[in-house]
Design an enzyme around this catalytic site. Structure first.
Site, short mmCIF file in Angstrom:
data_model
loop_
_atom_site.label_atom_id
_atom_site.label_comp_id
_atom_site.label_asym_id
_atom_site.label_seq_id
_atom_site.Cartn_x
_atom_site.Cartn_y
_atom_site.Cartn_z
N PHE A 38 0.74 -1.15 -0.02
CA PHE A 38 -0.11 0.02 -0.08
C PHE A 38 0.99 1.05 0.13
O PHE A 38 1.96 1.46 0.43
CB PHE A 38 -0.83 -0.06 1.21
CG PHE A 38 -2.01 -0.75 1.18
CD1 PHE A 38 -3.38 -0.59 0.56
CD2 PHE A 38 -1.93 -2.08 2.06
CE1 PHE A 38 -4.35 -1.46 0.92
CE2 PHE A 38 -2.93 -3.06 1.99
CZ PHE A 38 -4.30 -2.67 1.28
N ASP A 39 0.31 2.22 -0.78
CA ASP A 39 0.94 3.59 -0.62
C ASP A 39 0.32 4.04 0.95
O ASP A 39 -0.70 3.37 1.36
CB ASP A 39 0.38 4.38 -1.57
CG ASP A 39 0.78 5.94 -1.61
OD1 ASP A 39 1.90 6.11 -1.13
OD2 ASP A 39 -0.24 6.88 -1.34
#
Length: 255
Positions: A38-39
């Protein structure tokens, strides 16, 4: 700040067509997703940062935020190109101080620190906990792969009580680089010890989606703000408005 304004100030929107709320291409290969990277902002909600700015400066808040975010991203990429690295927190503060000057706002250190502190007290979107639980139930590794510093990411995770869901917290600061550099995306492979085709990257911004696709990651864009897709010759494997859509995509992809 209304939804339309926030979409504009994030700098995520350029000319293009709005993507549908949930769409994805069928996985024709036999390779399965084994990890989700994930960002930061599909997990953390950035809106309180900008709410603080508009509350402090009702008349100039919108302009201030637009300049701040433009310079925040610009400084990262300029410093990377010129080999003059500063970390995410430092360039974000530099960009904020530039925005104050551009808007002719005389902000003292206390005000600057108050705004910057919001990055170290981030909270999560409402759908995060249940969705992370469902991803873990599918046997997936979960990590961050973010331009934010490790300290900022860990504070957000701890503040939100989601530390048990993350196997790795990967900050590009470790290699003094920024996405969309291939060196930054490669950190996911190195830490997870998986093939790039086995790691699903989940960005918040359209440019990050493009960078991940250029690198070779399967990518699901969590387009929470219904941003318009950038013209960067890259298409996500899937797109949705939230992590519920992401969970559905992973289930379908791994059939």
């Amino acid at each position: 700040m209304n939804r339309k304004t926030f979409i504009r100030i994030t700098g995520l929107s350029t000319a293009g067509l709005l993507l549908s709320s949930l769409s994805y291409a069928h996985n024709s290969s036999t390779i399965k997703i084994k990890a989700v990277a994930f960002d930061a902002f599909p997990i953390f909600d950035p809106r309180p940062i900008f709410k603080t700015v508009t509350e402090l400066y009702p008349e100039k808040g919108k302009q201030l935020i637009e300049i701040w975010l433009t310079k925040q991203f610009g400084y990262q990429w300029l410093r990377q190109s010129g080999h003059q690295y500063k970390n995410f927190e430092e360039v974000t503060k530099d960009a904020l101080e530039f925005a104050f000057a551009q808007c002719k706002i005389e902000a003292d250190k206390q005000t600057t620190d108050l705004i910057m502190a919001k990055y170290n007290s981030l909270t999560i979107w409402d759908d995060v906990v249940l969705s992370l639980e469902q991803l873990k139930q599918q046997g997936l590794k979960i990590c961050f792969l973010s331009n934010m510093t490790e300290s900022m990411l860990r504070k957000g995770v701890q503040n939100s009580g989601i530390e048990n869901y993350f196997d790795y917290i990967i900050s590009t600061d470790k290699k003094q680089t920024y996405k969309p550099s291939p060196t930054a995306y490669e950190m996911g492979i190195e830490e997870l010890k998986l093939k790039k085709e086995e790691i699903l990257f989940v960005p918040f911004a359209g440019w990050d989606m493009a960078g991940a696709k250029w690198f070779g990651y399967p990518t699901f864009w969590v387009n929470r703000l219904n941003a318009i897709a950038d013209k960067l010759d890259a298409e996500p494997d899937g797109v949705g408005n939230n992590l519920v859509d992401l969970v559905a995509f992973v289930r379908e992809y791994n059939k």
